[in-house]
Design a protein around this motif. Structure first.
Motif, PDB file in Angstrom:
ATOM      1  N   GLU A  39      -9.401  18.451  -6.282  1.00 47.34           N
ATOM      2  CA  GLU A  39      -8.687  18.370  -7.585  1.00 47.34           C
ATOM      3  C   GLU A  39      -7.341  17.731  -7.258  1.00 47.34           C
ATOM      4  N   VAL A  40      -6.781  16.761  -7.957  1.00 50.04           N
ATOM      5  CA  VAL A  40      -5.745  16.008  -7.623  1.00 50.04           C
ATOM      6  C   VAL A  40      -4.977  15.763  -9.203  1.00 50.04           C
ATOM      7  N   ALA A  41      -3.869  15.784  -9.177  1.00 53.14           N
ATOM      8  CA  ALA A  41      -3.066  15.254 -10.496  1.00 53.14           C
ATOM      9  C   ALA A  41      -1.991  14.144 -10.301  1.00 53.14           C
ATOM     10  N   PHE A  42      -1.592  13.581 -11.331  1.00 51.45           N
ATOM     11  CA  PHE A  42      -0.650  12.752 -11.213  1.00 51.45           C
ATOM     12  C   PHE A  42      -0.005  12.401 -12.791  1.00 51.45           C
ATOM     13  N   ILE A  43       1.226  11.778 -12.826  1.00 49.03           N
ATOM     14  CA  ILE A  43       1.770  11.669 -13.765  1.00 49.03           C
ATOM     15  C   ILE A  43       1.583  10.016 -14.427  1.00 49.03           C
ATOM     16  N   HIS A  52       0.862  -1.108   0.006  1.00 45.71           N
ATOM     17  CA  HIS A  52      -0.162  -0.041  -0.032  1.00 45.71           C
ATOM     18  C   HIS A  52       0.725   1.409   0.066  1.00 45.71           C
ATOM     19  N   GLY A  53       0.708   2.052  -1.047  1.00 39.29           N
ATOM     20  CA  GLY A  53       1.389   3.314  -1.175  1.00 39.29           C
ATOM     21  C   GLY A  53       2.833   3.297  -1.952  1.00 39.29           C
ATOM     22  N   VAL A  54       3.237   1.953  -2.181  1.00 39.81           N
ATOM     23  CA  VAL A  54       4.648   1.719  -2.855  1.00 39.81           C
ATOM     24  C   VAL A  54       4.524   1.685  -4.456  1.00 39.81           C
ATOM     25  N   ASN A  55       4.997   2.323  -5.187  1.00 39.23           N
ATOM     26  CA  ASN A  55       4.672   2.318  -6.555  1.00 39.23           C
ATOM     27  C   ASN A  55       5.533   0.859  -7.120  1.00 39.23           C
ATOM     28  N   ASN A 111     -17.809  14.439  -3.862  1.00 42.85           N
ATOM     29  CA  ASN A 111     -18.592  13.481  -2.703  1.00 42.85           C
ATOM     30  C   ASN A 111     -19.971  13.809  -2.625  1.00 42.85           C
ATOM     31  N   ARG A 112     -21.072  13.242  -3.333  1.00 37.73           N
ATOM     32  CA  ARG A 112     -22.433  13.834  -3.019  1.00 37.73           C
ATOM     33  C   ARG A 112     -23.071  12.832  -1.921  1.00 37.73           C
ATOM     34  N   GLY A 113     -22.329  11.808  -1.388  1.00 40.59           N
ATOM     35  CA  GLY A 113     -23.089  10.875  -0.437  1.00 40.59           C
ATOM     36  C   GLY A 113     -22.951  11.446   1.000  1.00 40.59           C
ATOM     37  N   PHE A 114     -23.193  10.312   1.837  1.00 39.41           N
ATOM     38  CA  PHE A 114     -22.987  10.783   3.187  1.00 39.41           C
ATOM     39  C   PHE A 114     -21.944  10.138   3.984  1.00 39.41           C
ATOM     40  N   ASP A 115     -21.073   9.508   3.453  1.00 39.75           N
ATOM     41  CA  ASP A 115     -19.785   8.649   4.005  1.00 39.75           C
ATOM     42  C   ASP A 115     -18.486   9.464   3.615  1.00 39.75           C
ATOM     43  N   ASP A 116     -17.665   9.394   4.346  1.00 37.63           N
ATOM     44  CA  ASP A 116     -16.274   9.621   3.864  1.00 37.63           C
ATOM     45  C   ASP A 116     -15.813   8.634   2.826  1.00 37.63           C
ATOM     46  N   HIS A 117     -14.834   8.808   1.987  1.00 38.30           N
ATOM     47  CA  HIS A 117     -14.460   7.948   0.803  1.00 38.30           C
ATOM     48  C   HIS A 117     -12.826   8.321   0.820  1.00 38.30           C
ATOM     49  N   PRO A 118     -11.984   7.531   1.549  1.00 36.46           N
ATOM     50  CA  PRO A 118     -10.518   7.644   1.313  1.00 36.46           C
ATOM     51  C   PRO A 118     -10.135   7.027   0.063  1.00 36.46           C
ATOM     52  N   MET A 119      -9.886   7.845  -1.060  1.00 33.19           N
ATOM     53  CA  MET A 119      -9.637   7.154  -2.324  1.00 33.19           C
ATOM     54  C   MET A 119      -7.940   7.050  -2.529  1.00 33.19           C
ATOM     55  N   HIS A 120      -8.088   5.668  -3.092  1.00 33.85           N
ATOM     56  CA  HIS A 120      -6.380   5.092  -3.039  1.00 33.85           C
ATOM     57  C   HIS A 120      -6.325   4.628  -4.568  1.00 33.85           C
ATOM     58  N   PRO A 121      -5.654   5.340  -5.152  1.00 33.42           N
ATOM     59  CA  PRO A 121      -5.349   4.925  -6.613  1.00 33.42           C
ATOM     60  C   PRO A 121      -3.998   3.816  -6.455  1.00 33.42           C
ATOM     61  N   HIS A 122      -3.920   2.687  -6.647  1.00 33.57           N
ATOM     62  CA  HIS A 122      -2.782   1.866  -6.991  1.00 33.57           C
ATOM     63  C   HIS A 122      -1.623   2.522  -7.768  1.00 33.57           C
ATOM     64  N   GLY A 123      -0.319   2.303  -7.256  1.00 35.36           N
ATOM     65  CA  GLY A 123       0.638   2.550  -8.347  1.00 35.36           C
ATOM     66  C   GLY A 123       0.991   4.051  -8.608  1.00 35.36           C
ATOM     67  N   HIS A 124       0.235   4.803  -7.934  1.00 37.44           N
ATOM     68  CA  HIS A 124       0.550   6.422  -8.149  1.00 37.44           C
ATOM     69  C   HIS A 124       0.570   6.998  -7.125  1.00 37.44           C
ATOM     70  N   ARG A 125       1.063   8.388  -7.109  1.00 37.48           N
ATOM     71  CA  ARG A 125       1.001   9.313  -6.037  1.00 37.48           C
ATOM     72  C   ARG A 125       0.322  10.359  -6.682  1.00 37.48           C
ATOM     73  N   MET A 126      -0.896  11.097  -6.007  1.00 36.13           N
ATOM     74  CA  MET A 126      -1.366  12.065  -6.275  1.00 36.13           C
ATOM     75  C   MET A 126      -0.859  13.443  -5.701  1.00 36.13           C
ATOM     76  N   GLY A 131       0.382  -0.373 -16.468  1.00 34.94           N
ATOM     77  CA  GLY A 131      -0.492  -1.526 -15.785  1.00 34.94           C
ATOM     78  C   GLY A 131      -2.241  -1.169 -15.863  1.00 34.94           C
ATOM     79  N   ILE A 132      -2.551  -2.143 -15.108  1.00 35.48           N
ATOM     80  CA  ILE A 132      -4.038  -1.782 -14.858  1.00 35.48           C
ATOM     81  C   ILE A 132      -4.155  -1.888 -13.294  1.00 35.48           C
ATOM     82  N   TRP A 133      -4.627  -0.706 -12.818  1.00 28.86           N
ATOM     83  CA  TRP A 133      -4.401  -0.310 -11.297  1.00 28.86           C
ATOM     84  C   TRP A 133      -5.842  -0.215 -10.768  1.00 28.86           C
ATOM     85  N   MET A 134      -6.141  -0.754  -9.711  1.00 21.93           N
ATOM     86  CA  MET A 134      -7.325  -0.363  -8.798  1.00 21.93           C
ATOM     87  C   MET A 134      -7.207   1.094  -8.190  1.00 21.93           C
ATOM     88  N   ASP A 135      -8.441   1.473  -8.375  1.00 23.78           N
ATOM     89  CA  ASP A 135      -8.376   3.070  -7.806  1.00 23.78           C
ATOM     90  C   ASP A 135     -10.033   2.852  -6.862  1.00 23.78           C
TER      91      ASP A 135
END
Length: 690
Positions: free
Chosen positions: A640-644, A325-328, A596-611, A649-653
């Motif tokens: 708003e986030v950005a990454f290169i 987790h977090g290691v590219n 986020n239009r919902g009512f819960d926190d969503h900690p978003m985690h894209p694999h393989g990349h840093r935002m 690969g194919i990465w879960m987000d």
């Protein structure tokens, strides 16, 4: 978040109050006495007034949400408000004046039957119909708010909803006119014998039950995941829309490995197995562990080293993996069952090899049905130290936050399990606490007794961090904070809650000796990464031109996932495997907007990349560059986030509240030309999220 809640509450209350108003209005003409006719007219006015006030609150909420961003209000402005505004205007223009006129002519306390003229006036479609349609519109608003969480809103959906609405309105108008003409012809409000009326109501009830049952069965069946599915097929469907006619050369994720040859600088063996543990509650519980430890072994390596980890599955029947987790790492080393590898089944092993290029605090955990396996204990800390010599007087400690669910309660742990923990550090020692949140929810951390600094977020150092005193750290699920301070002569305390320090797993005490208690944890200001530290120039700025721009809108609603009715969490209105596939090419600059239009926190985690976080709620980040791999998006927030795109690969987000991912809140970032040969589903060893 407040206005999202206000809007949802007003939508539901409007359906309730307008339903009561419709009930009163529709039965007014059947009153047996003039006094009851007067009373029902009065009640109708009251409930119409209450409904009107709730409608005004709802409109206000929509206006405020629209000011925060069009995405928060587009479905409400396209469907809900117009449907409600039309009958609301008719009620003001026709129903309320008519009600007052009829009521003025009625005798308040008379026990005489209403005259034929009074009954006809009370049944006139012109004043009854708008109230009934207001109820229909409020029900449509509830259905749309709860079940249609689509983004971007499709014109076909708008047309379909409006078509159903218009059809129901037309049928109701025909019914109301027919009832009125029958009253004119017969002069009687009765519509048949008691038995006929009861039979008719039972028929309506049975129809509703049957339609609901059919909908439930069809919804459950259509949501079932295939016994075998390939994410490669899902990727190709999206890729054709983005390749601009270019035919890429396909490469398998299995080929995107770390170094396969060479002597590793660090070698570890992790054995996944069942272990019995004792909780603070006294309950003996089965845990799934790496090497029989809670938490798993701490793996420390140096930057630039070749790391080799051998995973052995002793007896976990469903299979296991290791996700870094977090290691590219390279895609084949990412440890996602069914995407980058097959799950490691009992008595099997798998070898991960990669170069530890990033310094910082990370963690590892199984990614085979991770919502269950992380909770059961398959996780540990992974630390990459800089290839330099640390100061002599340094105390470096990892502190993992995790909750254990037990039959007789929840055991909260901060670091080790079940007990107050003491660490000794001499005065003047530089103390580094590496906080890792292995829970599904944001964790609160209070530090008392010393000024401290947040040295790093998710493994990336903060530029010129400032001293904080009594600030509360809100750590995203899956996220990490490195905190440093110089050890004083007194006692320092770390707690999950404010108040006196208790002798339980919520508390960590650092002291010059093995005694003493820190000052109480107080409720201080919340640490804000967006304005902390010193700004620095990065590759992403206000003038950056991005090759890809994607928007991810998060909602939660009742729905089906894999055959079960649940409270699902959606990305752009869909759940896995229909959630978006975000296509990129290597070298592209990618910008993503999280809403986020919902009512819960969503900690978003894209694999393989840093935002890099660019802005929050439209306000640019002003502190040290905020680089993260797990970003918590609270209700009502926009980031708003950005990454290169530099890691093919194919990465879960996905949402790292793993319970949300388990009901479909998972998308993918896919590089063009890359495919996965692996399959997932109940007929494979790779189980879908659950």
């Amino acid at each position: 978040m407040i206005w999202l809640l206000v809007h949802m509450a007003s939508t539901i209350l409007l359906a309730i109050f307008s339903g009561i108003a419709a009930w009163n209005v529709s039965r007014t003409y059947r009153a047996t006495t003039k006094g009851k006719l007067y009373s029902r007219l009065r009640s109708s006015l009251i409930w119409m007034g209450i409904s009107g006030l709730v409608f005004i609150v709802k409109v206000t909420a929509v206006v405020v949400l629209a000011a925060s961003g069009w995405v928060f209000a587009e479905d409400k402005l396209a469907m809900q408000l117009p449907m409600l505004a039309i009958p609301a205007a008719a009620i003001v223009l026709f129903s309320i004046p008519a009600t007052r006129a009829i009521r003025a002519a009625a005798v308040k306390a008379s026990k005489e039957p209403p005259t034929a003229q009074e009954r006809l006036a009370a049944a006139a479609p012109g004043w009854v119909f708008p109230v009934l349609i207001s109820f229909v519109a409020s029900l449509a608003a509830v259905v749309q708010a709860l079940f249609i969480a689509q983004w971007p809103l499709q014109i076909g959906t708008v047309i379909a909803v409006w078509s159903v609405y218009v059809a129901v309105v037309y049928l109701l108008w025909i019914r109301q006119k027919s009832r009125y003409h029958r009253l004119v012809a017969t002069g009687s409000p009765e519509t048949g014998t008691l038995a006929v009326r009861v039979f008719r109501k039972l028929g309506v009830l049975l129809t509703v039950v049957l339609v609901s049952a059919v909908w439930f069965m069809l919804g459950a069946q259509s949501s079932r995941l295939a016994e075998r599915m390939s994410m490669a097929d899902h990727m190709h469907a999206h890729m054709h829309a983005h390749t601009d006619g270019i035919s890429p050369q396909f490469v398998s994720v299995a080929e995107l490995t770390g170094p396969r040859t060479g002597t590793p600088d660090r070698s570890f063996t992790l054995e996944a197995k069942k272990t019995m543990i004792a909780l603070h509650s006294g309950e003996i519980k089965e845990a799934w562990t790496y090497n029989g430890q809670i938490l798993g072994p701490e793996l420390r390596v140096k930057q630039g080293e070749l790391v080799e980890v051998t995973l052995i599955n002793k007896d976990i029947e469903d299979g296991v993996t290791i996700h870094w987790h977090g290691v590219n790492v390279q895609n084949a080393e990412d440890g996602v069952a069914g995407m980058t590898q097959d799950a490691v089944m009992p008595q099997e092993k798998y070898v991960y090899r990669f170069i530890a290029e990033q310094t910082g605090t990370y963690w590892y955990h199984s990614h085979q049905q991770s919502s269950k396996q992380v909770q059961m204990g398959l996780y540990g800390v992974f630390i990459v130290e800089p290839d330099t010599t640390l100061p002599q007087k340094t105390a470096d400690m990892a502190v993992v936050l995790h909750n254990w669910q037990a039959e007789n309660g929840t055991t909260v742990s901060l670091g080790e399990l079940n007990r107050l923990q003491r660490k000794i550090a001499e005065p003047g020692t530089l103390v580094r606490l590496r906080f890792v949140n292995a829970e599904n929810l944001t964790a609160q951390i209070h530090i008392s007794g010393v000024p401290f600094q947040v040295e790093a977020i998710d493994g990336t150092d903060i530029l010129e961090p400032e001293d904080l005193i009594d600030s509360r750290l809100d750590l995203a699920a899956g996220g990490r904070y490195d905190v440093t301070f110089v050890m004083p002569d007194t006692v320092v305390g770390i707690s999950r809650q404010t108040g006196p320090f208790a002798h339980d797993g919520n508390v960590l005490v650092v002291s010059p000796s093995n005694e003493g208690m820190p000052p109480d944890a107080v409720k201080g200001p919340i640490f804000d990464p967006a304005s902390y530290g010193t700004p620095a120039q990065t590759m992403f700025g206000p003038d950056t031109r991005y090759d890809r721009n994607y928007t991810l809108v998060f909602d939660n609603r009742p729905g089906f996932y894999n055959g079960k009715f649940n409270f699902v969490h959606t990305i752009n209105g869909s759940v896995f495997p229909d959630a978006p596939m975000f296509m990129v090419r290597e070298g592209e600059l990618v910008k993503m907007t999280f809403v986020n239009r919902g009512f819960d926190d969503h900690p978003m985690h894209p694999h393989g990349h840093r935002m890099q976080v660019l802005s929050r709620n439209g306000k640019a980040v002003t502190g040290s560059p905020w680089i993260t791999d797990t970003l918590n998006v609270a209700p009502g927030e926009t980031y708003e986030v950005a990454f290169i795109a530099d890691n093919p690969g194919i990465w879960m987000d996905h949402c790292h509240n793993l319970e949300h991912a388990a009901v479909g809140m998972s998308a993918h970032i896919a590089y063009e030309g890359v495919y996965s040969p692996f399959e997932m589903g109940s007929a494979t060893v790779n189980l879908p999220p659950e």
